[in-house]
Scaffold this motif. Structure first.
Motif, PDB file in Angstrom:
ATOM      1  N   SER A  60       0.815  -1.220   0.000  1.00  0.00           N
ATOM      2  CA  SER A  60       0.000   0.000   0.000  1.00  0.00           C
ATOM      3  C   SER A  60       0.849   1.271   0.000  1.00  0.00           C
ATOM      4  N   SER A  61       2.159   1.120   0.097  1.00  0.00           N
ATOM      5  CA  SER A  61       3.050   2.284   0.107  1.00  0.00           C
ATOM      6  C   SER A  61       4.411   1.898  -0.443  1.00  0.00           C
ATOM      7  N   LEU A  62       5.239   2.892  -0.688  1.00  0.00           N
ATOM      8  CA  LEU A  62       6.588   2.633  -1.189  1.00  0.00           C
ATOM      9  C   LEU A  62       7.405   1.863  -0.149  1.00  0.00           C
ATOM     10  N   LYS A  63       7.223   2.183   1.125  1.00  0.00           N
ATOM     11  CA  LYS A  63       7.978   1.517   2.191  1.00  0.00           C
ATOM     12  C   LYS A  63       7.638   0.031   2.322  1.00  0.00           C
ATOM     13  N   ASP A  64       6.454  -0.337   1.833  1.00  0.00           N
ATOM     14  CA  ASP A  64       6.073  -1.762   1.873  1.00  0.00           C
ATOM     15  C   ASP A  64       6.947  -2.614   0.954  1.00  0.00           C
ATOM     16  N   LEU A  65       7.652  -1.969   0.038  1.00  0.00           N
ATOM     17  CA  LEU A  65       8.523  -2.724  -0.864  1.00  0.00           C
ATOM     18  C   LEU A  65       9.732  -3.290  -0.139  1.00  0.00           C
ATOM     19  N   ASP A  66       9.928  -2.861   1.095  1.00  0.00           N
ATOM     20  CA  ASP A  66      11.053  -3.342   1.907  1.00  0.00           C
ATOM     21  C   ASP A  66      10.676  -4.540   2.768  1.00  0.00           C
ATOM     22  N   LYS A  67       9.507  -5.103   2.545  1.00  0.00           N
ATOM     23  CA  LYS A  67       9.072  -6.263   3.326  1.00  0.00           C
ATOM     24  C   LYS A  67      10.004  -7.442   3.076  1.00  0.00           C
ATOM     25  N   PRO A  68      10.331  -8.202   4.126  1.00  0.00           N
ATOM     26  CA  PRO A  68      11.215  -9.361   3.968  1.00  0.00           C
ATOM     27  C   PRO A  68      10.650 -10.377   2.962  1.00  0.00           C
ATOM     28  N   GLY A  69      11.516 -10.848   2.082  1.00  0.00           N
ATOM     29  CA  GLY A  69      11.118 -11.876   1.117  1.00  0.00           C
ATOM     30  C   GLY A  69      10.411 -11.360  -0.122  1.00  0.00           C
ATOM     31  N   LEU A  70      10.143 -10.057  -0.175  1.00  0.00           N
ATOM     32  CA  LEU A  70       9.434  -9.492  -1.330  1.00  0.00           C
ATOM     33  C   LEU A  70      10.396  -9.306  -2.497  1.00  0.00           C
ATOM     34  N   LYS A  71      10.018  -9.797  -3.655  1.00  0.00           N
ATOM     35  CA  LYS A  71      10.844  -9.660  -4.856  1.00  0.00           C
ATOM     36  C   LYS A  71      10.440  -8.390  -5.609  1.00  0.00           C
ATOM     37  N   VAL A  72      11.343  -7.436  -5.606  1.00  0.00           N
ATOM     38  CA  VAL A  72      11.068  -6.150  -6.248  1.00  0.00           C
ATOM     39  C   VAL A  72      12.030  -5.913  -7.421  1.00  0.00           C
ATOM     40  N   VAL A  73      11.502  -5.356  -8.487  1.00  0.00           N
ATOM     41  CA  VAL A  73      12.309  -5.043  -9.669  1.00  0.00           C
ATOM     42  C   VAL A  73      12.290  -3.530  -9.891  1.00  0.00           C
ATOM     43  N   LEU A  74      13.446  -2.972 -10.235  1.00  0.00           N
ATOM     44  CA  LEU A  74      13.561  -1.551 -10.561  1.00  0.00           C
ATOM     45  C   LEU A  74      14.188  -1.396 -11.942  1.00  0.00           C
ATOM     46  N   CYS A  75      13.940  -0.266 -12.556  1.00  0.00           N
ATOM     47  CA  CYS A  75      14.665   0.060 -13.791  1.00  0.00           C
ATOM     48  C   CYS A  75      16.096   0.424 -13.402  1.00  0.00           C
ATOM     49  N   ASP A  76      17.018   0.203 -14.318  1.00  0.00           N
ATOM     50  CA  ASP A  76      18.400   0.567 -14.065  1.00  0.00           C
ATOM     51  C   ASP A  76      18.509   2.065 -13.782  1.00  0.00           C
ATOM     52  N   LYS A  77      19.424   2.430 -12.925  1.00  0.00           N
ATOM     53  CA  LYS A  77      19.582   3.833 -12.523  1.00  0.00           C
ATOM     54  C   LYS A  77      19.947   4.751 -13.685  1.00  0.00           C
ATOM     55  N   SER A  78      20.483   4.174 -14.749  1.00  0.00           N
ATOM     56  CA  SER A  78      20.915   4.993 -15.892  1.00  0.00           C
ATOM     57  C   SER A  78      19.769   5.397 -16.806  1.00  0.00           C
ATOM     58  N   VAL A  79      18.623   4.721 -16.690  1.00  0.00           N
ATOM     59  CA  VAL A  79      17.481   5.046 -17.556  1.00  0.00           C
ATOM     60  C   VAL A  79      16.490   5.918 -16.780  1.00  0.00           C
ATOM     61  N   PRO A  80      15.672   6.686 -17.488  1.00  0.00           N
ATOM     62  CA  PRO A  80      14.777   7.635 -16.813  1.00  0.00           C
ATOM     63  C   PRO A  80      13.878   7.055 -15.733  1.00  0.00           C
ATOM     64  N   CYS A  81      13.277   5.887 -15.973  1.00  0.00           N
ATOM     65  CA  CYS A  81      12.377   5.327 -14.954  1.00  0.00           C
ATOM     66  C   CYS A  81      13.162   4.913 -13.715  1.00  0.00           C
ATOM     67  N   GLY A  82      14.415   4.489 -13.896  1.00  0.00           N
ATOM     68  CA  GLY A  82      15.261   4.126 -12.766  1.00  0.00           C
ATOM     69  C   GLY A  82      15.718   5.336 -11.982  1.00  0.00           C
ATOM     70  N   ALA A  83      16.082   6.396 -12.710  1.00  0.00           N
ATOM     71  CA  ALA A  83      16.505   7.629 -12.048  1.00  0.00           C
ATOM     72  C   ALA A  83      15.350   8.232 -11.257  1.00  0.00           C
ATOM     73  N   ALA A  84      14.143   8.161 -11.813  1.00  0.00           N
ATOM     74  CA  ALA A  84      12.964   8.677 -11.115  1.00  0.00           C
ATOM     75  C   ALA A  84      12.668   7.851  -9.867  1.00  0.00           C
ATOM     76  N   ALA A  85      12.831   6.537  -9.983  1.00  0.00           N
ATOM     77  CA  ALA A  85      12.594   5.667  -8.829  1.00  0.00           C
ATOM     78  C   ALA A  85      13.563   5.981  -7.695  1.00  0.00           C
ATOM     79  N   GLN A  86      14.804   6.266  -8.052  1.00  0.00           N
ATOM     80  CA  GLN A  86      15.795   6.603  -7.030  1.00  0.00           C
ATOM     81  C   GLN A  86      15.426   7.910  -6.316  1.00  0.00           C
ATOM     82  N   LYS A  87      14.886   8.870  -7.057  1.00  0.00           N
ATOM     83  CA  LYS A  87      14.435  10.123  -6.445  1.00  0.00           C
ATOM     84  C   LYS A  87      13.301   9.866  -5.460  1.00  0.00           C
TER      85      LYS A  87
END
Length: 273
Positions: free
Chosen positions: A146-173
């Protein structure tokens, strides 16, 4: 000469002058009617578009640009729009490396700058839409995210875009705004690849664009989060300097920026520029 004769002679002169004037006016009117109007001349001199417009565009634009490409081809018989969708940084590198293309539509000003700094853009790029992040989860959201912090739940498999591409850079922000550090199971080279991991159930969640969640339909479920407001990406579009088909390329860019094009992009979930 009698007074009556002088009056008759004077009237004949006046009548002759009037007739001459009428003949001149008639000739002028005839000449005007036979010559083409400015509008007719302009319409006849307008060149017919033809050839192939090659568009390098961010992966997140795939659905909406494909729709616009079909509309362009229907409006201009004899033309074709060929797309190369991918990560904006990869596309920018291809363009500066000499890949033949007419138009570049990037998911961030930073990646567009790679092209403009090399002098490969003709004119100043224009922002045509913006995009915001969203969390894509498995259908039904079984992990109860229900929130961004929930992505830190133990055992949760999360995928991000690479930091070099726009969606990855935005995710890091967005993560920085939430004081959150994540260790994803993978970094993907474009947003479609990140979303695909969730669609294939190889990941529980991915941070992607709202437009991609929208395009995926019932294959994923979207979760909004407030930190995304701090990481909105502007999308610039530009005609390329050595465009093989510049006239048609300019017309395609005009379609993208037109009310009709903006309607298609808005329906896909993009924000106004």
């Amino acid at each position: 000469m009698t007074r009556s004769a002088r009056r008759t002679r004077h009237m004949l002169k006046v009548t002759g002058v009037g007739a001459a004037a009428l003949l001149a006016l008639s000739a002028c009117s005839s000449s005007s009617d036979s010559s083409p109007s400015k509008a007719d001349t302009s319409a006849s001199s307008s060149p017919k578009l033809s050839g192939t417009v090659t568009v390098f565009a961010a992966a997140s634009l795939k659905e909406s640009f494909t729709t616009l490409g079909k509309e362009f081809e229907q409006a201009h018989p004899g033309t074709k729009v060929a797309f190369n969708f991918g990560g904006s940084d990869t596309l920018a590198a291809s363009i500066t490396g000499g890949a033949p293309a007419d138009v570049f539509a990037s998911a961030s000003p930073k990646t567009m700058k790679i092209v403009t700094d090399k002098g490969d853009a003709a004119g100043t790029p224009a922002t045509f839409v913006r995009n915001q992040l969203e969390i894509a989860t498995l259908p039904g959201n079984p992990a109860k995210i229900s929130s961004l912090k929930d992505l830190d739940k133990p055992g949760l498999k999360v995928v991000l875009c690479d930091k070099s591409v726009p969606c990855g850079a935005a995710a890091q922000k967005a993560l920085a705004a939430s004081n959150l550090k994540l260790t994803p199971v993978s970094y993907e080279q474009d947003v479609k690849s990140a979303l695909n991991k969730v669609e294939l159930k190889e990941a529980d969640a991915a941070v992607v664009y709202k437009t991609d969640v929208h395009a995926a339909g019932d294959k994923v479920q979207g979760v909004e989060f407030p930190e995304s407001a701090k990481a909105i990406n502007a999308y610039p579009i530009a005609l390329l300097k050595n465009a093989p088909d510049a006239p048609a390329a300019k017309a395609f860019i005009a379609l993208v920026r037109s009310p009709e094009g903006q309607k298609v992009l808005s329906q896909a979930g993009f924000l106004k520029p």
